[in-house]
Design a protein around this motif. Structure first.
Motif: not given
Length: 213
Positions: A96-114
């Motif tokens: 979806n080009p209108l969404g801001i693309p994210l690569e979300i890294h998941l670990d336990g109860d947390g998540a991170m993206a850049r």
């Protein structure tokens, strides 16, 4: 091997081959590049008109055969990424080009993206639009809920804008689950730029039962 996607209500499940999925992702990436280039171009009027005609023809070509909705990823994707352990990640808005693309890294109860936001994401001069910041936080918290394998909806999302979030600089987005009680779950998230938090969020999510309640 094909991957099953879950479209919006009223559409038929589609089988998407890896080749077609890759082609879709590459096409959307190219469209985002065109969007940014169009937004900041300083070409002469005649060159802009020529580009407009070329893009109109591309739109006609792409519109010859269409779906009713954008390709949607399977609900269980984030949970599978979490089960993969450290290093497991989940791409968001790949189709979806209108969404801001994210690569979300998941670990336990947390998540991170850049993310490095660009001119398309501007609100105040040289800063990230507050609405985009809210959307990013909803995504970071929501995918974390999805990774639990629970179909949940956002009941409330509270935001604190601490500082302006700059464009064209690397950002780190984080989220974590802080409380679970029955069908309710609370998650917190934040955006950092060079170690300084610019935005904090707290969301309440409610699990949706199969009967829709």
């Amino acid at each position: 091997m094909t991957e099953r996607f879950e479209p919006a209500h009223g559409t038929v499940l589609a089988e998407v081959t890896p080749e077609r999925r890759r082609a879709s992702i590459d096409l959307i990436t190219a469209i985002r590049e065109v969007m940014l280039a169009a937004a900041v171009t300083d070409l002469d009027v005649d060159e802009m008109r020529a580009a407009e005609r070329a893009l109109t023809e591309v739109a006609r070509t792409l519109g010859k055969r269409t779906r009713t909705r954008v390709v949607r990823a399977p609900f269980g994707g984030p949970a599978a990424a979490l089960a993969a352990g450290r290093g497991g990640s989940w791409p968001l808005f790949a189709h979806n080009p209108l969404g801001i693309p994210l690569e979300i890294h998941l670990d336990g109860d947390g998540a991170m993206a850049r993310l490095t936001p660009n001119a398309l994401h501007e609100g105040p001069p040289d800063l990230l639009h507050g609405g985009f910041g809210a959307g990013l936080m909803d995504c970071m918290l929501g995918v974390l809920m999805q990774a639990r394998g629970k179909r949940s909806v956002t009941a409330s999302l509270e935001l604190r804008f601490l500082h302006g979030t700059p464009l064209d600089r690397p950002l780190e987005l984080r989220s974590r689950i802080v409380e679970v009680s029955g069908r309710k779950a609370v998650a917190e998230g934040w955006i950092e730029c060079e170690g300084r938090r610019t935005l904090e969020a707290r969301g309440l999510f409610i699990e949706v039962r199969r009967d829709g309640a």
